[in-house]
Motif scaffolding. Structure first.
Motif, PDB file in Angstrom:
ATOM      1  N   GLU A 110      14.622 -11.714  14.685  1.00 40.61           N
ATOM      2  CA  GLU A 110      14.638 -10.266  14.842  1.00 40.61           C
ATOM      3  C   GLU A 110      13.893  -9.638  13.660  1.00 40.61           C
ATOM      4  OE1 GLU A 110      18.345  -7.678  16.145  1.00 40.61           O
ATOM      5  OE2 GLU A 110      18.812  -9.756  15.771  1.00 40.61           O
ATOM      6  N   ASP A 111      13.213  -8.564  13.930  1.00 36.18           N
ATOM      7  CA  ASP A 111      12.459  -7.870  12.898  1.00 36.18           C
ATOM      8  C   ASP A 111      13.359  -7.526  11.694  1.00 36.18           C
ATOM      9  OD1 ASP A 111      10.101  -7.026  12.047  1.00 36.18           O
ATOM     10  OD2 ASP A 111      10.093  -5.116  13.112  1.00 36.18           O
ATOM     11  N   ALA A 112      14.524  -6.999  12.023  1.00 37.06           N
ATOM     12  CA  ALA A 112      15.449  -6.562  10.964  1.00 37.06           C
ATOM     13  C   ALA A 112      15.924  -7.753  10.135  1.00 37.06           C
ATOM     14  CB  ALA A 112      16.632  -5.828  11.578  1.00 37.06           C
ATOM     15  N   ASP A 113      16.059  -8.920  10.759  1.00 39.16           N
ATOM     16  CA  ASP A 113      16.479 -10.105  10.016  1.00 39.16           C
ATOM     17  C   ASP A 113      15.442 -10.458   8.957  1.00 39.16           C
ATOM     18  OD1 ASP A 113      18.967 -10.832  10.768  1.00 39.16           O
ATOM     19  OD2 ASP A 113      18.348 -12.104  12.432  1.00 39.16           O
TER      20      ASP A 113
END
Lengths: 854, 256
Positions: A410-413
């Motif tokens: 995930e981008d946020a990860d």
């Protein structure tokens, strides 16, 4: 901010008036009041650690201030332990003490200490409760020194002139009794208990001491340490205080009860809350000292009740354990949201359509068991050819790894977790294992289907073949992920990966040719696929090696490139979304970006200038001529695979027609790029002074002409592998390619935004209908594409029945061309048809309305 | 290529040899740091040194290489050549990650976490267990305390930026790299962010902020200007303003 003070008046007739001075006063404002005759500065210093406050007062005080003794002037001796250490004095006693200190009915008391207000607040609270004017000096004695620039006064406690202080009953509505608190715990009232003691005393971690005969806090209480409202010796800004108490739940509570160890420091909370604009709260004077003295009162230890929403578990871990806790919490949330019935229904529907449908259709035209010679050939040459799957998996894995695959976070990860000081390999382990699992699962399933289909024509049980297919496919899948992880971890360059893969493929391919004298590197793996017929133990070796390679790959996780993970994460989020929508066009597009495939900045050659070419054609060619080498190679490869599928159909494997259909469809998606670009930028198209239909159709012209070389490759492939099929090949290749393009067009065009928003309709439908509808929408283009390959099947049928194969193929080919023309017409007139329907519907509604009104 | 005007001669006021002196601990050191995305250089070899407690404004047109530079310093991009260190450590190393906070130009959030949960998660990832008070203060300061329990993915651009700012400040850091933080912020938001920068500075952190916001540039001692991937100015901010770099390079309205 409403202080609710007037409410207090109406509730309690004993309180004659509301204080008019602010509850907290800053040093500068206090200094300006200093000349006013009725101001008294009160030194309320008092030390928990036993230091002598009086000595401190004598050593240095604000000039002219009086000394207030917390133990003597602001409390009385306790009658019983449950009174607490600082019960309120009687009104008369309090009045006597105040008078002695020179504090009268009209005196404005400015109380100070040297803790930021921890003890001076007690006096302020007591005086204001009975309507007297009192303020806390913000910042205490130090703030006065800074603001005045004067030095402190020293010397023995001064004698002061007595003033007249009228005794007033303590207003009961500003206190909470032990019984009140018991009722709160019992859940009878929704009051909020705030404990002003330090966190370690609140949780009980500080242990038993003279201050705390028992450890912990009153059940349901929240910890509001008095020190938390002080910063640099003074109260924090009003906004920060408001947020602080808001966070503790003060806004939502009907009633707030403040307590502390002995009813002193809780007063700072009362003052700060009033200062921040909250309703006046009640004081539980006995506080912990009184509560804990009664063994019957319940006690709670540990952290306070969590303040965050009850839906998300509070995460108390830090670092890596925070990652794990969050993942667990999110998974739980996700699963809670899932409609199990609907999910199962979709799985069932997909299994039925894909699995059952394929088997049913392939069963319509029965597969013929192969002759003994062919069966023997399979045993001889099978391992070589089937081993190609493994070298392909190795090559593709290396390639994927060299481009930053196979992980997709995930981008946020990437932004938050991978940039945090947490060990990366531990964070990446879970996504990596999931990737391994999902790839092995899908390749094993594909192997099972292939094995099942093979078992229909080859000796041995269907089940045996299916299982050998599972091992064969699963091994290839595992090897793919492992090689990708390893290539990424070792930062293998693209050319190295391609080179190594190319060498392996060439070697294996060469060895598989009939007259080869040497064996290929992956023959053992190919042999696994034949376990349906015979089992050789040695052939398990590639599977074991694959498992070991997976472990090596996981071991290299710490060496993954952050840049690659960051680049892929954005795209993969979109890709997953597209896959769930079953939008193959978007998947192709995003795959392209994932593999870093870019259009050439310069076209292969320029479209000649000239007026005769329609602008759409020119635009189409300009797009096609910028195809990068990799895309052209992919188109050629797809055409070759399609040719091989058609040969398989010709030789009796009916199900291969689906393979040909799917491959042609993907090919069509690649070639129909100009149209797709136009539709992706629909707002631009709408700005042209043209109807969309004809524009789309004209954009397809360059793509259609690209089909000729594609069909040529298909014919060449078919002729090279099976020269008996040349005549038929020449007839069936073009319709197959046309079918693919038509299917692609349907997919692309129906992806265009409708004039009427169909989304809301989709949402209104029951899930069964919506699920089927979206499945059909996804499948329909592939069906059209597969129809394009039907001439091949018909040709085989005809030749089996002793009729002329080319003639049969031609007849069906004409039908296919007609179907493709229909699709073209649909693209051209789609908007017109829709408008016509919309108009007709509107008209009929209008008629109904007029009919009803007359 | 000839269509593009040549960058003017480099006017680097700092003596670049200074960079190669004996190692002193500096917050950020770039040595001949360069990047190429495959279609021409995005950043020409760049030498830059940011001291501890220093506050630097990084200015330049869109596409001048600011983001490329910042992302290489965080480790999100790998340099094509040259090197960059954060407190003497490689970008992306554990120590660098512990000390560097990056506020990116595009806020990124989890779809299923509220602002409050994001703050808690970020804080805990950085080993900060007593985060709630700080979080409440940050949100209060930025004026989005009321939105603490909402999902930031549904926010407008400005609100998202505020949430991202809170996330960058909730964790401890010694160096903060910030990419166009004022874009989309309202006046209160800008004010709050400037305050937060001041607090960070007075706590001893180094700041490198890519921005055109005059309100920030005027608070810095030093301005670094990039154009077309090359360093064109590195010196006192007052001088940058005097030369018209801030006004010419930084017309805040054209940023989006």
């Amino acid at each position: 901010m409403p202080l609710g003070a007037d409410k207090m008046v109406s509730l309690n007739p004993h309180v004659p008036k509301v204080p008019t001075v602010p509850v907290v006063i800053d040093a500068r404002a206090a200094l300006s009041l200093a000349s006013t005759p009725n101001v008294v500065w009160a030194d309320v210093r008092w030390y928990l650690d036993g230091r002598d406050a009086r000595a401190a007062h004598e050593a240095g005080r604000i000039p002219g201030s009086v000394f207030v003794d917390v133990d003597r002037d602001l409390a009385r001796p306790a009658n019983s332990p449950s009174d607490g250490r600082h019960p309120f004095p009687s009104p008369a006693a309090f009045a006597k003490h105040m008078s002695r200190l020179g504090i009268g009915d009209d005196t404005h008391v400015i109380a100070y200490d040297d803790t930021g207000g921890m003890t001076a607040s007690r006096l302020v609270v007591m005086l204001r409760m009975i309507g007297r004017e009192a303020s806390l000096l913000d910042g205490g004695i130090d703030a006065w020194s800074d603001a005045s620039g004067r030095s402190l006064e020293s010397g023995p406690v001064r004698a002061t002139k007595h003033s007249s202080f009228t005794p007033v009953e303590w207003p009961t509505n500003r206190f909470a009794t032990t019984d009140d608190v018991r009722e709160v715990i019992a859940g009878g009232t929704t009051s909020l208990l705030l404990d002003a003691r330090a966190p370690e005393r609140f949780t009980g971690a500080a242990g038993v001491s003279a201050a705390d005969p028992r450890t912990g806090h009153i059940p349901t209480a929240r910890n509001a340490p008095w020190a938390a409202v002080i910063e640099d010796g003074a109260l924090r800004p009003v906004a920060a205080l408001h947020v602080h108490y808001g966070r503790l739940g003060v806004d939502g509570a009907d009633d707030v009860i403040a307590y502390c160890g002995s009813g002193v420091s809780a007063c700072l909370n009362l003052v700060a809350m009033e200062h921040a604009g909250h309703e006046p709260a009640r004081l539980f004077v006995a506080s912990w000292s009184g509560w804990a003295a009664d063994e019957e009162n319940p006690v709670e230890t540990g952290e306070a009740t969590p303040l965050t929403s009850p839906f998300v578990p509070t995460i108390t871990a830090t670092g890596l354990s925070a990652v794990r806790a969050l993942r667990r919490a999110r998974q739980k949330n996700r699963l809670a949201e899932l409609e199990w019935f609907e999910a199962l229904y979709r799985v069932y529907l997909a299994a039925f359509v894909f699995g059952g449908g394929v088997l049913f259709i392939s069963g319509l035209v029965p597969d013929e068991p192969v002759s003994a010679t062919v069966a023997r050939d399979v045993g001889t040459f099978g391992p070589g050819w089937l081993g190609l799957a493994l070298v392909l998996a190795i090559a593709m894995g290396l390639r994927s790894g060299s481009r930053g695959g196979p992980l997709a976070l995930e981008d946020a990860d990437v932004r938050h977790v991978l940039l945090a000081p947490v060990r990366r390999e531990r964070v990446l382990l879970r996504p990596a294992v999931q990737k391994v699992r999902s790839i092995i699962f899908s390749t094993a399933a594909a192997g099972a289907v292939a094995g099942q289909l093979a078992g229909r024509r080859l000796p041995g049980t269907s089940m045996g073949w299916a299982w050998s297919g599972v091992v064969w496919g699963g091994t290839a899948g595992a090897t793919f992920v492992a090689m990708a992880l390893i290539a990424h971890g070792l930062r293998m360059r693209g050319w190295m990966a391609s080179g190594l893969g190319g060498v392996l493929i060439t070697w294996q391919f060469w060895s598989a040719l009939p007259d080869a004298r040497f064996s290929g590197p992956t023959d053992l793996h190919g042999g696994v696929a034949l376990w349906g017929e015979r089992i050789r133990a040695i052939e398990i070796v590639p599977t074991i090696v694959a498992a070991l390679l997976v472990l090596v790959g996981l071991g290299l996780l710490s060496r993954q490139s952050l840049e690659a993970l960051a680049r892929r994460s954005t795209l993969v989020t979109q890709l997953r979304f597209a896959v769930t929508l079953q939008d193959l066009r978007t998947v192709t597009l995003l795959r392209r970006q994932l593999s870093h495939e870019r259009n050439r900045p310069r076209p292969w050659f320029r479209v000649p200038a000239g007026r005769s070419l329609p602008p759409e054609w020119r635009r189409g060619w300009q797009g096609l001529l910028r195809f990068p080498v990799s895309r052209i190679l992919r188109i050629i490869m797809l055409a070759v695979i399609a040719g091989l599928c058609l040969v398989a159909v010709h030789n009796g494997t009916t199900a291969a027609i689906v393979g040909s259909g799917v491959v042609m469809f993907i090919l069509g998606l690649e070639i129909a790029e100009p149209l797709a670009q136009e539709i992706d930028h629909g707002d631009r198209t709408d700005a042209y002074p043209h109807q969309r239909g004809p524009l789309y159709l004209r954009l397809l012209a360059p793509s259609t002409s690209m089909l000729l070389p594609t069909a040529g490759i298909v014919v060449l492939t078919m002729w090279l592998t099976d020269d008996s099929s040349l005549a038929v090949a020449a007839i069936v290749a073009l319709p197959a390619a046309l079918g693919g393009l038509a299917g692609a067009c349907i997919n692309i065009v129906s992806g265009a935004p409708d004039q009427i928003n169909s989304n809301s309709q989709q949402n209104m439908m029951p899930p069964e209908v919506a699920g089927t509808a979206s499945l059909i929408k996804g499948l329909w283009p592939i069906v059209v594409s597969t129809v394009g390959s039907l001439p091949m099947l018909m040709a085989r049928e005809a030749s089996d029945n002793g009729q002329g194969a080319p003639a049969a193929a031609t007849r069906v080919a004409i039908a296919v061309v007609l179907l493709v023309a229909l699709v073209g017409g649909w693209v051209r007139f789609r908007d017109d048809i829709k408008n016509w329907f919309a108009n007709a519907a509107a008209e009929s509604r209008g008629q109904k309305r007029t009919g009803a009104s007359t | 290529m000839s269509r593009h005007p040549k960058p003017p001669a480099r006017e680097v006021s700092r003596d670049s040899s200074q960079v190669h002196e004996v190692e002193k601990p500096a917050a950020l050191i770039a040595r001949a740091l360069a990047k190429d995305y495959g279609d021409g250089p995005a950043l020409h070899p760049l030498d830059l040194r940011v001291e501890e407690h220093e506050r630097v404004a990084l200015i330049g047109h869109n596409g001048s290489g600011k983001t490329t530079f910042l992302r290489m310093a965080t480790g999100l991009l790998e340099p094509a050549s040259g090197s960059v260190t954060v407190f003497g450590e490689a970008p992306g190393s554990m120590e660098a990650r512990r000390r560097l906070s990056y506020l990116a130009d595009t806020p990124t959030f989890y779809e299923d976490l509220s602002v409050w949960e994001h703050l808690g998660y970020t804080a805990r990832l950085h080993g900060r267990a007593d985060w709630e008070q700080r979080a409440a203060d940050l949100l209060g300061q930025l004026g989005i305390y009321e939105r603490a329990d909402d999902l930031p993915t549904r926010f407008s651009r400005g609100l998202k930026q505020k949430a991202a700012i809170a996330m960058a400040f909730i964790r401890p850091f010694d160096l903060m790299l910030v990419d166009e933080p004022f874009v989309g912020l309202d006046a209160e938001g800008k004010e709050a962010l400037l305050e937060l920068f001041d607090e960070a500075s007075s706590a001893g952190a180094s700041l490198v902020v890519a921005t055109h916001e005059l309100g920030f540039v005027t608070t810095t001692q030093r301005t670094v200007a990039l154009r077309d991937g090359a360093l064109i100015f590195d010196g006192p901010s007052s001088q940058a303003k005097a030369r018209g770099l801030v006004a010419v390079e930084g017309t805040a309205e054209t940023e989006s």
